[in-house]
Design a protein around this motif. Structure first.
Motif, PDB file in Angstrom:
ATOM      1  N   GLY A 130     -10.125  -0.682  17.428  1.00  0.00           N
ATOM      2  CA  GLY A 130      -9.730  -2.055  17.122  1.00  0.00           C
ATOM      3  C   GLY A 130      -9.039  -2.261  15.789  1.00  0.00           C
ATOM      4  O   GLY A 130      -8.786  -3.410  15.405  1.00  0.00           O
ATOM      5  N   GLY A 131      -8.730  -1.192  15.068  1.00  0.00           N
ATOM      6  CA  GLY A 131      -8.023  -1.320  13.796  1.00  0.00           C
ATOM      7  C   GLY A 131      -6.511  -1.397  13.985  1.00  0.00           C
ATOM      8  O   GLY A 131      -6.002  -1.277  15.096  1.00  0.00           O
ATOM      9  N   THR A 132      -5.794  -1.584  12.872  1.00  0.00           N
ATOM     10  CA  THR A 132      -4.329  -1.660  12.914  1.00  0.00           C
ATOM     11  C   THR A 132      -3.734  -0.676  11.901  1.00  0.00           C
ATOM     12  O   THR A 132      -4.439  -0.138  11.045  1.00  0.00           O
ATOM     13  N   LEU A 133      -2.409  -0.484  12.011  1.00  0.00           N
ATOM     14  CA  LEU A 133      -1.689   0.435  11.126  1.00  0.00           C
ATOM     15  C   LEU A 133      -0.548  -0.267  10.409  1.00  0.00           C
ATOM     16  O   LEU A 133       0.002  -1.249  10.919  1.00  0.00           O
ATOM     17  N   TRP A 134      -0.182   0.273   9.233  1.00  0.00           N
ATOM     18  CA  TRP A 134       1.131  -0.002   8.680  1.00  0.00           C
ATOM     19  C   TRP A 134       2.119   0.764   9.555  1.00  0.00           C
ATOM     20  O   TRP A 134       2.002   1.989   9.676  1.00  0.00           O
ATOM     21  N   VAL A 135       3.066   0.057  10.174  1.00  0.00           N
ATOM     22  CA  VAL A 135       4.026   0.749  11.039  1.00  0.00           C
ATOM     23  C   VAL A 135       4.857   1.728  10.212  1.00  0.00           C
ATOM     24  O   VAL A 135       5.220   2.809  10.672  1.00  0.00           O
ATOM     25  N   ASP A 136       5.129   1.351   8.948  1.00  0.00           N
ATOM     26  CA  ASP A 136       5.806   2.260   8.019  1.00  0.00           C
ATOM     27  C   ASP A 136       5.296   1.945   6.615  1.00  0.00           C
ATOM     28  O   ASP A 136       5.601   0.894   6.060  1.00  0.00           O
ATOM     29  N   VAL A 137       4.503   2.860   6.056  1.00  0.00           N
ATOM     30  CA  VAL A 137       3.827   2.601   4.781  1.00  0.00           C
ATOM     31  C   VAL A 137       4.827   2.299   3.667  1.00  0.00           C
ATOM     32  O   VAL A 137       4.690   1.322   2.927  1.00  0.00           O
ATOM     33  N   SER A 138       5.865   3.127   3.533  1.00  0.00           N
ATOM     34  CA  SER A 138       6.735   3.017   2.351  1.00  0.00           C
ATOM     35  C   SER A 138       7.494   1.693   2.314  1.00  0.00           C
ATOM     36  O   SER A 138       7.783   1.176   1.238  1.00  0.00           O
ATOM     37  N   SER A 139       7.808   1.121   3.485  1.00  0.00           N
ATOM     38  CA  SER A 139       8.572  -0.128   3.479  1.00  0.00           C
ATOM     39  C   SER A 139       7.696  -1.365   3.669  1.00  0.00           C
ATOM     40  O   SER A 139       8.195  -2.488   3.562  1.00  0.00           O
ATOM     41  N   GLN A 140       6.382  -1.175   3.950  1.00  0.00           N
ATOM     42  CA  GLN A 140       5.540  -2.347   4.239  1.00  0.00           C
ATOM     43  C   GLN A 140       4.357  -2.522   3.282  1.00  0.00           C
ATOM     44  O   GLN A 140       3.970  -3.646   2.999  1.00  0.00           O
ATOM     45  N   MET A 141       3.781  -1.398   2.821  1.00  0.00           N
ATOM     46  CA  MET A 141       2.574  -1.525   2.004  1.00  0.00           C
ATOM     47  C   MET A 141       2.953  -1.722   0.536  1.00  0.00           C
ATOM     48  O   MET A 141       3.695  -0.911  -0.017  1.00  0.00           O
ATOM     49  N   PRO A 142       2.450  -2.790  -0.085  1.00  0.00           N
ATOM     50  CA  PRO A 142       2.791  -3.044  -1.491  1.00  0.00           C
ATOM     51  C   PRO A 142       2.361  -1.883  -2.391  1.00  0.00           C
ATOM     52  O   PRO A 142       1.254  -1.356  -2.246  1.00  0.00           O
ATOM     53  N   ASN A 143       3.237  -1.466  -3.307  1.00  0.00           N
ATOM     54  CA  ASN A 143       2.928  -0.441  -4.324  1.00  0.00           C
ATOM     55  C   ASN A 143       2.533   0.915  -3.747  1.00  0.00           C
ATOM     56  O   ASN A 143       1.763   1.659  -4.364  1.00  0.00           O
ATOM     57  N   ALA A 144       3.067   1.218  -2.575  1.00  0.00           N
ATOM     58  CA  ALA A 144       2.719   2.506  -1.947  1.00  0.00           C
ATOM     59  C   ALA A 144       3.349   3.666  -2.713  1.00  0.00           C
ATOM     60  O   ALA A 144       4.497   3.574  -3.163  1.00  0.00           O
ATOM     61  N   THR A 187     -10.383  15.034  -4.269  1.00  0.00           N
ATOM     62  CA  THR A 187      -9.767  16.269  -3.775  1.00  0.00           C
ATOM     63  C   THR A 187      -8.261  16.107  -3.663  1.00  0.00           C
ATOM     64  O   THR A 187      -7.759  14.993  -3.460  1.00  0.00           O
ATOM     65  N   ASP A 188      -7.539  17.221  -3.816  1.00  0.00           N
ATOM     66  CA  ASP A 188      -6.083  17.225  -3.654  1.00  0.00           C
ATOM     67  C   ASP A 188      -5.746  17.401  -2.178  1.00  0.00           C
ATOM     68  O   ASP A 188      -6.361  18.230  -1.497  1.00  0.00           O
ATOM     69  N   VAL A 189      -4.750  16.669  -1.720  1.00  0.00           N
ATOM     70  CA  VAL A 189      -4.392  16.731  -0.295  1.00  0.00           C
ATOM     71  C   VAL A 189      -2.883  16.839  -0.101  1.00  0.00           C
ATOM     72  O   VAL A 189      -2.099  16.441  -0.968  1.00  0.00           O
ATOM     73  N   ASN A 190      -2.499  17.367   1.059  1.00  0.00           N
ATOM     74  CA  ASN A 190      -1.118  17.277   1.502  1.00  0.00           C
ATOM     75  C   ASN A 190      -0.913  15.896   2.146  1.00  0.00           C
ATOM     76  O   ASN A 190      -1.881  15.154   2.375  1.00  0.00           O
ATOM     77  N   SER A 191       0.318  15.544   2.425  1.00  0.00           N
ATOM     78  CA  SER A 191       0.585  14.185   2.912  1.00  0.00           C
ATOM     79  C   SER A 191       1.821  14.210   3.788  1.00  0.00           C
ATOM     80  O   SER A 191       2.947  14.220   3.291  1.00  0.00           O
ATOM     81  N   LEU A 192       1.592  14.244   5.104  1.00  0.00           N
ATOM     82  CA  LEU A 192       2.684  14.385   6.073  1.00  0.00           C
ATOM     83  C   LEU A 192       2.622  13.228   7.065  1.00  0.00           C
ATOM     84  O   LEU A 192       2.498  13.426   8.274  1.00  0.00           O
ATOM     85  N   HIS A 193       2.663  12.015   6.500  1.00  0.00           N
ATOM     86  CA  HIS A 193       2.545  10.830   7.358  1.00  0.00           C
ATOM     87  C   HIS A 193       3.369   9.692   6.787  1.00  0.00           C
ATOM     88  O   HIS A 193       3.511   9.577   5.582  1.00  0.00           O
ATOM     89  N   HIS A 194       3.942   8.861   7.683  1.00  0.00           N
ATOM     90  CA  HIS A 194       4.670   7.676   7.203  1.00  0.00           C
ATOM     91  C   HIS A 194       3.940   6.399   7.615  1.00  0.00           C
ATOM     92  O   HIS A 194       4.337   5.314   7.214  1.00  0.00           O
ATOM     93  N   GLN A 195       2.853   6.571   8.402  1.00  0.00           N
ATOM     94  CA  GLN A 195       2.035   5.417   8.775  1.00  0.00           C
ATOM     95  C   GLN A 195       0.662   5.570   8.127  1.00  0.00           C
ATOM     96  O   GLN A 195       0.347   6.618   7.566  1.00  0.00           O
ATOM     97  N   GLY A 196      -0.146   4.531   8.215  1.00  0.00           N
ATOM     98  CA  GLY A 196      -1.481   4.600   7.644  1.00  0.00           C
ATOM     99  C   GLY A 196      -2.296   3.406   8.085  1.00  0.00           C
ATOM    100  O   GLY A 196      -1.772   2.458   8.678  1.00  0.00           O
ATOM    101  N   ILE A 197      -3.598   3.465   7.797  1.00  0.00           N
ATOM    102  CA  ILE A 197      -4.497   2.392   8.213  1.00  0.00           C
ATOM    103  C   ILE A 197      -4.217   1.116   7.424  1.00  0.00           C
ATOM    104  O   ILE A 197      -4.145   1.134   6.193  1.00  0.00           O
ATOM    105  N   ARG A 198      -4.037   0.014   8.155  1.00  0.00           N
ATOM    106  CA  ARG A 198      -3.852  -1.303   7.535  1.00  0.00           C
ATOM    107  C   ARG A 198      -5.174  -2.059   7.579  1.00  0.00           C
ATOM    108  O   ARG A 198      -5.821  -2.244   6.562  1.00  0.00           O
ATOM    109  N   ASP A 199      -5.608  -2.465   8.767  1.00  0.00           N
ATOM    110  CA  ASP A 199      -6.937  -3.087   8.930  1.00  0.00           C
ATOM    111  C   ASP A 199      -7.878  -2.041   9.523  1.00  0.00           C
ATOM    112  O   ASP A 199      -7.587  -1.461  10.573  1.00  0.00           O
TER     113      ASP A 199
END
Ligand code: MN
Length: 251
Positions: free
Chosen positions: A133-147, A182-194
């Motif tokens: 039942g959660g939602t996503l940022w369809v595109d983190v870099s263009s939608q999430m503030p200060n990403a 911890t240090d992580v890799n990051s291969l995603h353009h979407q992410g959890i919003r709600d």
């Protein structure tokens, strides 16, 4: 690297892994179901036996597979159809496969309801959230503030450390990794919003993006936005996520 010692006579748990569709580059092209070997190798290194789950099956067939596996892994991949969480179409969307969405929502919900152990990685982490039942940022870099930059595709190898995450103290994730950051890799353009109501955020990136979730009280249900299977060689603690999944799946 931490070693795992299952009792000799104990059955090694079967870990069902969902797959994706790929067209093989040959003439004429042929369609395949696939999975990157790093997931399979991580499960084997952790003492489990991976079983690949094809797409296109009926719910009845998926239920039969679910009954027989001891744990589940939802791997990375393309984007979930935004229709499933009320998201808008976006130019950055790629790799949408509504049948894969259906198969993985089925497995995620079944693993929560039964319960059975579940490790959800990258796309899988997003599937886990949307399935409940959660939602996503369809595109983190263009939608999430200060990403910060999360979409490190193509330029760097998959083990490139892109940012750190802060872990929730005393979460199962932080106990698994035995650290609070911890240090992580990051291969995603979407992410959890709600966040889905049943999920607890247990890791956040420097910009506040939820990078890991778990279900409190479930035997083992963790989602991570990064790719631990590609970090094991550089950071052996990342294998502990797969060991945690396998140990929780021992019958
Ligand atoms: Mn990230």
């Amino acid at each position: 690297m931490a070693s795992l010692s299952l009792p000799a006579r104990q059955k090694r748990p079967l870990i069902g892994c969902t797959t994706y569709r790929k067209t093989a580059d040959q003439s004429p092209p042929i369609d395949l179901f696939g999975l990157m070997p790093a997931y399979v190798e991580a499960i084997v290194a952790a003492g489990g036996v991976p079983i690949l789950i094809p797409l296109g099956l009926s719910d009845e067939a998926l239920q039969a597979i679910f009954e027989r596996v001891d744990g589940l892994l939802l791997p990375g991949g393309g984007d979930i159809d935004p229709d499933f969480y009320g998201g808008e179409p976006h130019v950055s969307l790629w790799g949408i496969d509504r049948d894969r969405d259906r198969v993985e929502f089925f497995m995620a919900r079944a693993a929560v309801a039964r319960p059975k152990p579940l490790l959800a990685i990258c796309r899988g982490h997003q599937v886990f959230n949307v399935a409940l039942g959660g939602t996503l940022w369809v595109d983190v870099s263009s939608q999430m503030p200060n990403a910060i930059k999360h979409d490190h595709f193509g330029v760097h190898p998959r083990n490139y450390v892109a940012h750190h995450v802060k872990l929730q103290p005393d979460s199962r994730l932080s106990l698994c990794l035995d650290r609070d950051q911890t240090d992580v890799n990051s291969l995603h353009h979407q992410g959890i919003r709600d966040l889905a109501p049943e999920l607890t955020a247990v890791a956040v990136a420097p910009d506040g993006l939820v990078e890991a979730v778990e279900i409190i009280g479930h035997p083992f249900a963790i989602g991570v936005q990064w790719h631990p299977e590609n970090l094991i060689r550089d950071d052996p603690a990342m294998l502990s996520l797969f060991e945690g999944l396998v140990m929780a799946s021992v019958q």
